[in-house]
Design an enzyme around this catalytic site. Structure first.
Site, PDB file in Angstrom:
ATOM      1  N   ARG A 105       0.829  -1.251   0.024  1.00  0.00           N
ATOM      2  CA  ARG A 105      -0.023  -0.128   0.075  1.00  0.00           C
ATOM      3  C   ARG A 105       0.921   1.395   0.076  1.00  0.00           C
ATOM      4  O   ARG A 105       1.955   1.325   0.799  1.00  0.00           O
ATOM      5  CB  ARG A 105      -0.893  -0.131   1.216  1.00  0.00           C
ATOM      6  CG  ARG A 105      -2.093  -1.082   1.171  1.00  0.00           C
ATOM      7  CD  ARG A 105      -2.975  -1.212   2.323  1.00  0.00           C
ATOM      8  NE  ARG A 105      -4.149  -1.957   2.132  1.00  0.00           N
ATOM      9  CZ  ARG A 105      -4.036  -3.327   2.100  1.00  0.00           C
ATOM     10  NH1 ARG A 105      -3.016  -3.849   2.839  1.00  0.00           N
ATOM     11  NH2 ARG A 105      -5.052  -4.119   1.629  1.00  0.00           N
ATOM     12  N   HIS A 134      -1.201  -2.529  -4.491  1.00  0.00           N
ATOM     13  CA  HIS A 134      -0.433  -3.438  -5.557  1.00  0.00           C
ATOM     14  C   HIS A 134      -0.467  -2.753  -7.022  1.00  0.00           C
ATOM     15  O   HIS A 134      -1.001  -3.598  -7.884  1.00  0.00           O
ATOM     16  CB  HIS A 134      -1.311  -4.765  -5.579  1.00  0.00           C
ATOM     17  CG  HIS A 134      -0.999  -5.663  -4.192  1.00  0.00           C
ATOM     18  ND1 HIS A 134      -0.202  -5.576  -3.302  1.00  0.00           N
ATOM     19  CD2 HIS A 134      -1.894  -6.601  -3.774  1.00  0.00           C
ATOM     20  CE1 HIS A 134      -0.194  -6.384  -2.447  1.00  0.00           C
ATOM     21  NE2 HIS A 134      -1.297  -7.027  -2.320  1.00  0.00           N
ATOM     22  N   HIS A 208       2.715 -13.006  -5.234  1.00  0.00           N
ATOM     23  CA  HIS A 208       1.608 -13.123  -4.465  1.00  0.00           C
ATOM     24  C   HIS A 208       0.860 -14.713  -4.388  1.00  0.00           C
ATOM     25  O   HIS A 208      -0.367 -14.713  -4.687  1.00  0.00           O
ATOM     26  CB  HIS A 208       0.389 -12.146  -5.169  1.00  0.00           C
ATOM     27  CG  HIS A 208      -0.450 -11.539  -3.623  1.00  0.00           C
ATOM     28  ND1 HIS A 208      -1.387 -12.409  -3.291  1.00  0.00           N
ATOM     29  CD2 HIS A 208      -0.272 -10.408  -2.973  1.00  0.00           C
ATOM     30  CE1 HIS A 208      -1.994 -11.641  -2.203  1.00  0.00           C
ATOM     31  NE2 HIS A 208      -1.415 -10.465  -2.173  1.00  0.00           N
ATOM     32  N   ASP A 280      -1.866  -9.617   8.565  1.00  0.00           N
ATOM     33  CA  ASP A 280      -1.668  -9.017   7.390  1.00  0.00           C
ATOM     34  C   ASP A 280      -0.836  -7.855   7.329  1.00  0.00           C
ATOM     35  O   ASP A 280      -1.170  -6.690   7.415  1.00  0.00           O
ATOM     36  CB  ASP A 280      -3.083  -8.559   7.113  1.00  0.00           C
ATOM     37  CG  ASP A 280      -2.949  -7.826   5.445  1.00  0.00           C
ATOM     38  OD1 ASP A 280      -1.934  -8.068   4.748  1.00  0.00           O
ATOM     39  OD2 ASP A 280      -4.240  -7.585   4.960  1.00  0.00           O
ATOM     40  N   GLU A 345       4.883 -12.399   1.142  1.00  0.00           N
ATOM     41  CA  GLU A 345       5.347 -11.493  -0.231  1.00  0.00           C
ATOM     42  C   GLU A 345       6.781 -10.856   0.537  1.00  0.00           C
ATOM     43  O   GLU A 345       6.596  -9.998   1.354  1.00  0.00           O
ATOM     44  CB  GLU A 345       4.149 -10.513  -0.151  1.00  0.00           C
ATOM     45  CG  GLU A 345       2.907 -11.235  -0.398  1.00  0.00           C
ATOM     46  CD  GLU A 345       1.909 -10.122  -0.296  1.00  0.00           C
ATOM     47  OE1 GLU A 345       1.815  -8.757  -0.740  1.00  0.00           O
ATOM     48  OE2 GLU A 345       1.177 -10.409   0.639  1.00  0.00           O
TER      49      GLU A 345
HETATM   50  C1  GLA Z   1      -2.262  -8.180   0.110  1.00  0.00           C
HETATM   51  C2  GLA Z   1      -2.683  -7.169   1.160  1.00  0.00           C
HETATM   52  C3  GLA Z   1      -4.070  -7.717   1.786  1.00  0.00           C
HETATM   53  C4  GLA Z   1      -4.924  -7.922   0.769  1.00  0.00           C
HETATM   54  C5  GLA Z   1      -4.330  -8.943  -0.153  1.00  0.00           C
HETATM   55  C6  GLA Z   1      -5.258  -9.267  -1.312  1.00  0.00           C
HETATM   56  O1  GLA Z   1      -1.681  -9.457   0.599  1.00  0.00           O
HETATM   57  O2  GLA Z   1      -1.538  -7.352   2.487  1.00  0.00           O
HETATM   58  O3  GLA Z   1      -4.452  -6.705   2.556  1.00  0.00           O
HETATM   59  O4  GLA Z   1      -5.166  -6.728   0.075  1.00  0.00           O
HETATM   60  O5  GLA Z   1      -3.311  -8.523  -0.707  1.00  0.00           O
HETATM   61  O6  GLA Z   1      -6.652  -9.401  -1.268  1.00  0.00           O
END
Ligand code: GLA
Length: 380
Positions: A105, A134, A208, A280, A345
């Site tokens: 982000r 992304h 991803h 996350d 990731e």
């Molecule tokens: C990434 C982000 C998550 C989400 C996924 C896609 O991994 O960190 O918050 O947006 O992509 O769903």
């Protein structure tokens, strides 16, 4: 390696339909349909000397399938995905794709570079707060890449190439990017990224794949054990943007410095888990020096499959499928439910262009962006 050497000699002859006469140490190519713009898309099947195989498409450089043996030698497809190109075109939460130009982000989709402010698409709004995610509306995951099968001693692969034009999704500069995907005879899926630019631009490209070591259709990953070699995370606000702080993981549900069952603390009463709807988060790899080294290990006690993640990057985003809700009906008609995959990731920190104290993600003319990531499979 005798088989591979023989295969190398017959390289052009090996471009045949995926399931027909598939041999060890081979690359097969088939036509996989067209995008809505009429661009042709191909599907490649790579098979290593041990019979592990992966299916990869040049649409979004997506890993469609990847098999790995369990402790009894039984193969399963360990990545979530779809059977058909149309499903990827319709809606995919980045299943198996490359993400960029900036993975993760950027706050409000805005950054200032060399005195100029750039506004990118705001294509995501966790907690109701708009941000860039992304690479934007049509990121690297939604474009067709030039692709070519490649073989070398001990590995079969695909070379992807593309020039992301100046202004694409609002980013400055023509970014010339090459990625090699290798499936090695050591059961490694290895990605090597390289990029150059003609104007300064942020770059943070990552992969991803959603892994489930029990098999893509085997249910929750909350019983998987995870190790991440990270002493800190970059905590986020409710919009999942780093606050700028570094929080030690010790004594928190984010301490994965020794192998820990993912589900054991995922529902703990913790503001960070509340914002992320679970894990996350960006884990800051300890003692980063830019060399390739072990960053994480995932183990499934049921099947015995293990995946080690090695990277040259300073961090890993660990996401455990909190946004999956069964609405993505994938391979074999399987609906992917809540927390049925783990995404690791390898990357720079989120929102780095707005944090001068984070390791820089700015690539300038004359410099080269390089990033290597290895997902290594074994069983015990
Ligand atoms: C990434 C982000 C998550 C989400 C996924 C896609 O991994 O960190 O918050 O947006 O992509 O769903």
């Amino acid at each position: 390696m005798a088989g591979l050497v023989a295969a190398l000699g017959a390289c052009s002859a090996m471009v045949h339909a995926a399931d027909e006469n598939r041999s060890l140490g081979s690359i097969a190519k088939e036509s996989w349909g067209k995008t809505s713009d009429g661009e042709s898309v191909d599907l490649y099947t790579l098979t290593n000397e041990r019979g592990e195989d992966t299916r990869v498409t040049n649409y979004g450089a997506i890993v469609v399938a990847l098999t790995a043996p369990d402790r009894d030698g039984k193969f399963a497809d360990v990545v979530l995905g779809y059977d058909h190109l149309d499903d990827y075109l319709k809606s995919s939460p980045y299943f198996g794709a490359v993400v960029g130009r900036y993975g993760n982000r950027i706050a409000a989709g805005r950054f200032t570079l060399d005195g100029k402010t750039y506004q990118l698409a705001t294509n995501n709004a966790p907690g109701g707060v708009p941000c860039h995610l992304h690479g934007g509306n049509k990121g690297f995951d939604k474009v067709v890449w030039d692709a070519k099968g490649e073989m070398k001693d001990g590995a079969v692969g695909i070379r992807f190439h593309r020039v992301s034009p100046d202004g694409e999704e609002g980013y400055p500069g023509n970014l010339d990017i090459t990625m090699h995907y290798w499936l090695t005879d050591q059961n490694e899926f290895r990605i090597e990224y390289a990029a150059t630019t003609d104007r300064a631009t942020p770059v943070n490209v990552t992969h991803h794949s959603y892994y489930n070591l029990g098999g893509h259709d085997s249910g929750t990953i909350l019983d998987h054990e995870l190790m991440i070699a990270a002493d800190h995370i970059t905590p986020v606000d409710k919009g999942l943007i780093p606050t700028g702080a570094f929080t030690p993981v010790a004594g928190t549900p984010f301490d994965f410095t020794s192998p820990t069952v993912i589900g054991s603390r995922v529902n703990a009463d913790d503001t960070q888990l509340e914002y992320g709807l679970g894990y996350d988060h960006n884990f800051v790899l300890s003692r980063w020096d830019g060399k390739l080294r072990l960053a994480a290990t995932v183990y499934d006690p049921q099947s015995g499959r293990q995946m080690e993640v090695l990277t040259t990057e300073p961090a890993i985003q660990f996401y455990c499928g909190n946004f999956l809700d069964g609405s993505n009906v994938g391979k074999g008609g399987h609906a992917y439910a809540y927390r049925t995959a783990i995404v690791l990731e390898t990357q720079h920190y989120p929102d780095s262009p707005n944090h001068p104290d984070f390791p820089s993600t700015i690539l300038r003319p004359g410099e080269e962006y390089r990033h290597t990531c290895v997902y290594r499979f074994s069983a015990r």
